[in-house]
Design a protein around this motif. Sequence first.
Motif, PDB file in Angstrom:
ATOM      1  N   GLY A 211       0.806  -1.220   0.000  1.00 15.89           N
ATOM      2  CA  GLY A 211       0.000   0.000   0.000  1.00 15.89           C
ATOM      3  C   GLY A 211       0.831   1.258   0.000  1.00 15.89           C
ATOM      4  N   GLY A 212       2.103   1.152   0.456  1.00 10.66           N
ATOM      5  CA  GLY A 212       3.048   2.264   0.402  1.00 10.66           C
ATOM      6  C   GLY A 212       2.499   3.561   0.939  1.00 10.66           C
ATOM      7  N   ASP A 213       2.889   4.655   0.302  1.00  8.99           N
ATOM      8  CA  ASP A 213       2.438   5.976   0.742  1.00  8.99           C
ATOM      9  C   ASP A 213       0.971   6.215   0.411  1.00  8.99           C
ATOM     10  OD1 ASP A 213       4.884   6.819   1.825  1.00  8.99           O
ATOM     11  OD2 ASP A 213       5.644   7.329  -0.157  1.00  8.99           O
ATOM     12  N   THR A 214       0.452   5.501  -0.566  1.00 11.23           N
ATOM     13  CA  THR A 214      -0.963   5.662  -0.918  1.00 11.23           C
ATOM     14  C   THR A 214      -1.855   5.310   0.265  1.00 11.23           C
ATOM     15  OG1 THR A 214      -0.504   5.148  -3.236  1.00 11.23           O
ATOM     16  CG2 THR A 214      -2.786   4.930  -2.490  1.00 11.23           C
ATOM     17  N   ASP A 215      -1.547   4.183   0.905  1.00 15.58           N
ATOM     18  CA  ASP A 215      -2.371   3.722   2.031  1.00 15.58           C
ATOM     19  C   ASP A 215      -1.891   4.223   3.388  1.00 15.58           C
ATOM     20  OD1 ASP A 215      -4.037   2.414   0.334  1.00 15.58           O
ATOM     21  OD2 ASP A 215      -3.574   0.390   1.013  1.00 15.58           O
ATOM     22  N   ASN A 216      -0.699   4.815   3.450  1.00 15.95           N
ATOM     23  CA  ASN A 216      -0.172   5.268   4.737  1.00 15.95           C
ATOM     24  C   ASN A 216      -1.149   6.228   5.416  1.00 15.95           C
ATOM     25  OD1 ASN A 216       1.669   5.549   6.820  1.00 15.95           O
ATOM     26  ND2 ASN A 216       2.828   7.168   5.800  1.00 15.95           N
ATOM     27  N   TRP A 217      -1.329   6.070   6.729  1.00 12.97           N
ATOM     28  CA  TRP A 217      -2.272   6.877   7.509  1.00 12.97           C
ATOM     29  C   TRP A 217      -3.702   6.702   6.986  1.00 12.97           C
ATOM     30  CZ3 TRP A 217      -0.266   8.814  11.822  1.00 12.97           C
ATOM     31  CH2 TRP A 217       1.080   9.196  11.849  1.00 12.97           C
ATOM     32  N   ALA A 218      -4.034   5.529   6.503  1.00 10.65           N
ATOM     33  CA  ALA A 218      -5.360   5.368   5.903  1.00 10.65           C
ATOM     34  C   ALA A 218      -6.009   4.073   6.371  1.00 10.65           C
ATOM     35  CB  ALA A 218      -5.246   5.377   4.375  1.00 10.65           C
ATOM     36  N   TRP A 219      -7.305   4.053   6.284  1.00  4.39           N
ATOM     37  CA  TRP A 219      -8.108   2.849   6.510  1.00  4.39           C
ATOM     38  C   TRP A 219      -9.142   2.781   5.396  1.00  4.39           C
ATOM     39  CZ3 TRP A 219      -7.614  -1.363   9.286  1.00  4.39           C
ATOM     40  CH2 TRP A 219      -8.711  -2.212   9.424  1.00  4.39           C
ATOM     41  N   PRO A 220      -9.411   1.614   4.814  1.00  2.00           N
ATOM     42  CA  PRO A 220      -8.953   0.275   5.174  1.00  2.00           C
ATOM     43  C   PRO A 220      -7.476   0.062   4.834  1.00  2.00           C
ATOM     44  CG  PRO A 220     -10.975   0.216   3.866  1.00  2.00           C
ATOM     45  CD  PRO A 220     -10.407   1.580   3.744  1.00  2.00           C
ATOM     46  N   ARG A 221      -6.824  -0.803   5.615  1.00  2.00           N
ATOM     47  CA  ARG A 221      -5.381  -1.029   5.499  1.00  2.00           C
ATOM     48  C   ARG A 221      -5.091  -2.519   5.370  1.00  2.00           C
ATOM     49  NH1 ARG A 221      -1.402   2.498   7.384  1.00  2.00           N
ATOM     50  NH2 ARG A 221       0.521   2.075   6.224  1.00  2.00           N
ATOM     51  N   HIS A 222      -4.086  -2.850   4.575  1.00  4.06           N
ATOM     52  CA  HIS A 222      -3.751  -4.252   4.306  1.00  4.06           C
ATOM     53  C   HIS A 222      -2.248  -4.489   4.385  1.00  4.06           C
ATOM     54  CE1 HIS A 222      -7.718  -3.572   2.437  1.00  4.06           C
ATOM     55  NE2 HIS A 222      -7.960  -4.841   2.751  1.00  4.06           N
ATOM     56  N   THR A 223      -1.576  -3.771   5.243  1.00  3.68           N
ATOM     57  CA  THR A 223      -0.118  -3.830   5.339  1.00  3.68           C
ATOM     58  C   THR A 223       0.322  -4.831   6.402  1.00  3.68           C
ATOM     59  OG1 THR A 223      -0.132  -1.462   4.830  1.00  3.68           O
ATOM     60  CG2 THR A 223       1.951  -2.415   5.582  1.00  3.68           C
ATOM     61  N   GLY A 224       1.211  -5.733   6.024  1.00  3.97           N
ATOM     62  CA  GLY A 224       1.793  -6.668   6.992  1.00  3.97           C
ATOM     63  C   GLY A 224       2.989  -6.031   7.671  1.00  3.97           C
ATOM     64  N   ASP A 225       2.720  -5.013   8.462  1.00  2.00           N
ATOM     65  CA  ASP A 225       3.767  -4.137   8.998  1.00  2.00           C
ATOM     66  C   ASP A 225       4.396  -4.745  10.253  1.00  2.00           C
ATOM     67  OD1 ASP A 225       5.408  -2.034   9.606  1.00  2.00           O
ATOM     68  OD2 ASP A 225       3.847  -0.498   9.533  1.00  2.00           O
ATOM     69  N   PHE A 226       5.270  -5.734  10.049  1.00  2.00           N
ATOM     70  CA  PHE A 226       5.954  -6.324  11.196  1.00  2.00           C
ATOM     71  C   PHE A 226       7.364  -6.768  10.810  1.00  2.00           C
ATOM     72  CE2 PHE A 226       4.578 -10.176   9.082  1.00  2.00           C
ATOM     73  CZ  PHE A 226       5.562 -11.118   9.396  1.00  2.00           C
ATOM     74  N   SER A 227       8.203  -6.843  11.800  1.00  2.00           N
ATOM     75  CA  SER A 227       9.521  -7.469  11.678  1.00  2.00           C
ATOM     76  C   SER A 227       9.842  -8.093  13.027  1.00  2.00           C
ATOM     77  CB  SER A 227      10.596  -6.464  11.266  1.00  2.00           C
ATOM     78  OG  SER A 227      10.656  -5.364  12.157  1.00  2.00           O
ATOM     79  N   ARG A 677      -2.386   5.197  12.591  1.00  5.90           N
ATOM     80  CA  ARG A 677      -3.691   5.774  12.888  1.00  5.90           C
ATOM     81  C   ARG A 677      -4.417   6.022  11.575  1.00  5.90           C
ATOM     82  NH1 ARG A 677      -2.148  11.024  16.131  1.00  5.90           N
ATOM     83  NH2 ARG A 677      -0.111  10.507  15.274  1.00  5.90           N
ATOM     84  N   ASN A 678      -5.725   6.208  11.656  1.00  7.76           N
ATOM     85  CA  ASN A 678      -6.475   6.593  10.461  1.00  7.76           C
ATOM     86  C   ASN A 678      -6.225   8.064  10.163  1.00  7.76           C
ATOM     87  OD1 ASN A 678      -7.929   7.332  12.814  1.00  7.76           O
ATOM     88  ND2 ASN A 678      -9.828   7.507  11.658  1.00  7.76           N
ATOM     89  N   TRP A 679      -6.295   8.411   8.898  1.00  5.00           N
ATOM     90  CA  TRP A 679      -5.976   9.779   8.469  1.00  5.00           C
ATOM     91  C   TRP A 679      -6.926  10.791   9.097  1.00  5.00           C
ATOM     92  CZ3 TRP A 679      -6.372  12.737   3.285  1.00  5.00           C
ATOM     93  CH2 TRP A 679      -5.259  13.554   3.123  1.00  5.00           C
ATOM     94  N   GLU A 680      -8.186  10.403   9.246  1.00  5.04           N
ATOM     95  CA  GLU A 680      -9.173  11.320   9.825  1.00  5.04           C
ATOM     96  C   GLU A 680      -8.907  11.583  11.299  1.00  5.04           C
ATOM     97  OE1 GLU A 680     -10.888   8.969   6.449  1.00  5.04           O
ATOM     98  OE2 GLU A 680      -9.922   8.423   8.349  1.00  5.04           O
ATOM     99  N   GLY A 681      -8.038  10.762  11.918  1.00  7.39           N
ATOM    100  CA  GLY A 681      -7.787  10.898  13.350  1.00  7.39           C
ATOM    101  C   GLY A 681      -6.413  11.407  13.704  1.00  7.39           C
ATOM    102  N   THR A 682      -5.625  11.868  12.714  1.00  9.08           N
ATOM    103  CA  THR A 682      -4.246  12.273  12.998  1.00  9.08           C
ATOM    104  C   THR A 682      -4.153  13.565  13.808  1.00  9.08           C
ATOM    105  OG1 THR A 682      -4.190  13.272  10.785  1.00  9.08           O
ATOM    106  CG2 THR A 682      -3.193  11.111  11.041  1.00  9.08           C
TER     107      THR A 682
END
Length: 753
Positions: A211-227, A677-682
């Motif tokens: 989703g990169g920067d397009t989805d960053n700070w956004a919902w719905p989100r599908h990023t497997g953001d872990f290490s 966070r969601n973009w509407e809540g930043t």
Amino acid sequence: MRVRSRLALLALTLLSCLPQARADEGMWLPLLLKQLNEADMQKKGLKLTAEQIYSINQGSLKDAVVQFGGGCTGEIISDQGLLLTNHHCGYSQIQSHSSVEKDYLTKGYWAMNREQELPNPGLTATFIVRMEDVTSQVLAGVPTKGIVEAEREKLVQVNSQRVAQAAVQGTGYQAFVRPMFNGNEYYLFVTEVFQDIRLVGAPPSSIGKFGGDTDNWAWPRHTGDFSIFRIYAGPDNKPAPYSPDNKPFKPRHHLPISLSGVQPGDFTLVFGFPGRTNEYLTSWGVDETYSLSNPAKIKVRDAKLKVLDADMKASDKVRIQYAAKYASIANYWKKWIGETRGLKKLDAVRVKQQQEAQFQQWAESGDEARRAAFAGLLPELRQHYATVRDYTLARDYVTEAALGVELMTYANSLLPLLDMADKKVPLEELAAAAEKTRKGSVGFFRNYSAPTDQKVAAALLPLYANGTPAALLPAYVKNLQKQYATTGWSAYAAQLYSKSRLTTQESAYAVLDEVAKGNVTNLRNDPAVQLAQAIVTTYRQQVLPTYTAATDNIALLQRTYVAGLRLQQPERKFYPDANSTLRVAYGQVAGYQPADGTQYDFYTTLDGIMEKADPTNPEFEVPARLAELYKNKGFGPYAYKGTVPVAFIATNHTTGGNSGSPVINGRGELIGTNFDRNWEGTMSDIMFNPDRVRNITLDVRYMLFVVDKFAGAGHLVREMTLVGGPGSEAATPENGKKLEKIKVKRKPAKEKA
């Protein structure tokens, strides 16, 4: 009678307008949960006690939470020191191990045994041993009146250092003191800092940054953001520098992982190290953020990101060099855009003005002592914000635009060498400083592209020159504006980078070798140094003194204002602003309505990843292995309704620094990892709104699915404590006893290379 009735009605109206501690708002100190939050948390679904969340005398949830590096959070998920955090938190470490030949950023990395776990020099994991209110010790001997803020801060720092040193004397611990409520209270934090942290696993960017920067700070989100990392310790299980002889750390507590999933209304607890909030900011501070500072910073970063994006797409080498830097720049660029929109949506300035009007009435209606302490406070604050406005703008353009050019940042780091030469320090001191600077330059040049930076300079320098108030712009830069009025800043940048000797490691080292021998002529005459010196000197002489004086006065008055708010609203539960110290936020799983006619569900799934898949867009590429698993329904025990859950949202109050924080259910089990966070809540760093603010969590089942089924690293899953799945029962506390840890019994997953 009518007059009294009208007064009563007015009082009720004013009370109804006062800001209350709204549902799920707050970043609470774990030390105070018992008295402030335990009952409310249990009402919302917590099955634990405050003692099981934070305890000094026995293992508790706090012992499974670390500050990861300097700006994220991580959680311990095995009894062998396995540490889970976000992909974007481990990004710079993944990058440091990457090259064009071994591109772990793109392809991912999985250690299939302990020998393959990669060390990360400089990376730390910090546990909180205990915390304590030390306000009386820190403020001992500090005058309450007749002292300027800078002098007060010096006394506070001296006392804080003394308190911290005394707290850890004769131990291997470290300690620091942090202010709370704008310096009305002070708390001691005793820490244990581990230095041997090794990379264990990271998904490919097509999962970790999907989703990169397009989805960053956004919902719905599908990023497997872990290490995944692992903490190593010395033979005594204590912190030790890296050594191949170190052993996996044995924690006091690790989080059991729930396979039960979440539903709307479920209790969620976020435990981590939130970075910075300003919830008690006045209307003038909000206006400065909303109408002045954010727009300037957004404009500068937008220009820089466009340059970096083009060059990173054109070169794999540049892509790897600038991956972490680009992500860092883009993250807050988009956050500031959302924050500005959110503040406008909430009409934040007007809301703050209403609160200030109520405060002013309270101050003026009190006794002589109250009037003396608070009645003149807000008018004085307004005056200082008016004074500092241009200086704030000038500061933003220096830090974001002028020093956003890496050549300027590097040249600025060399200016102390000129100061030493001008002061005629002994040659051996100058040589030692030059050698230290040389060693420190290795990392800079490893991730530096002069052609890219030249384009950045051509884009940012005119923004600096045109955006800075004219009275605060260096004469040197004004002359450049005139000199290149026809040919433009691109022509100046071309000349600057062709003549400077600081654009390559070889030539920069040659200059430093000259300095080490006492010859600073070429350093002094370098055009990059001359530009940096002009900018920094003007900033220090003309901008910083006024800016510092005004912000010091604002800090002093803000401290008094917060103290006044707490007196004005004695029934309200106040929480201190975030300041990178350990906090608890709690809420419940919930969707939300971002706009009229739109309703967002509380979770996303692997189905959504496949729907977004776009092989022509690098941000939405899907790995072939993931597509294969989806096609064959190879979900294992991580499935939910015929797919795999990816992320969910809840009402927890979070901010930067909460990245990587464990999201824990009411039984003390890990259900996910907070990553956004969601973009509407930043705007929640300044103003929380329970209807719009949502924290975004990676569902732990997607993490397990990727590790087990996608990566074939089932040995890592078998190391964890899984609860709530088929054939097991939930781990529940009983009368304050230690949390149960129940292994899920299932067939070992096949490991794949």
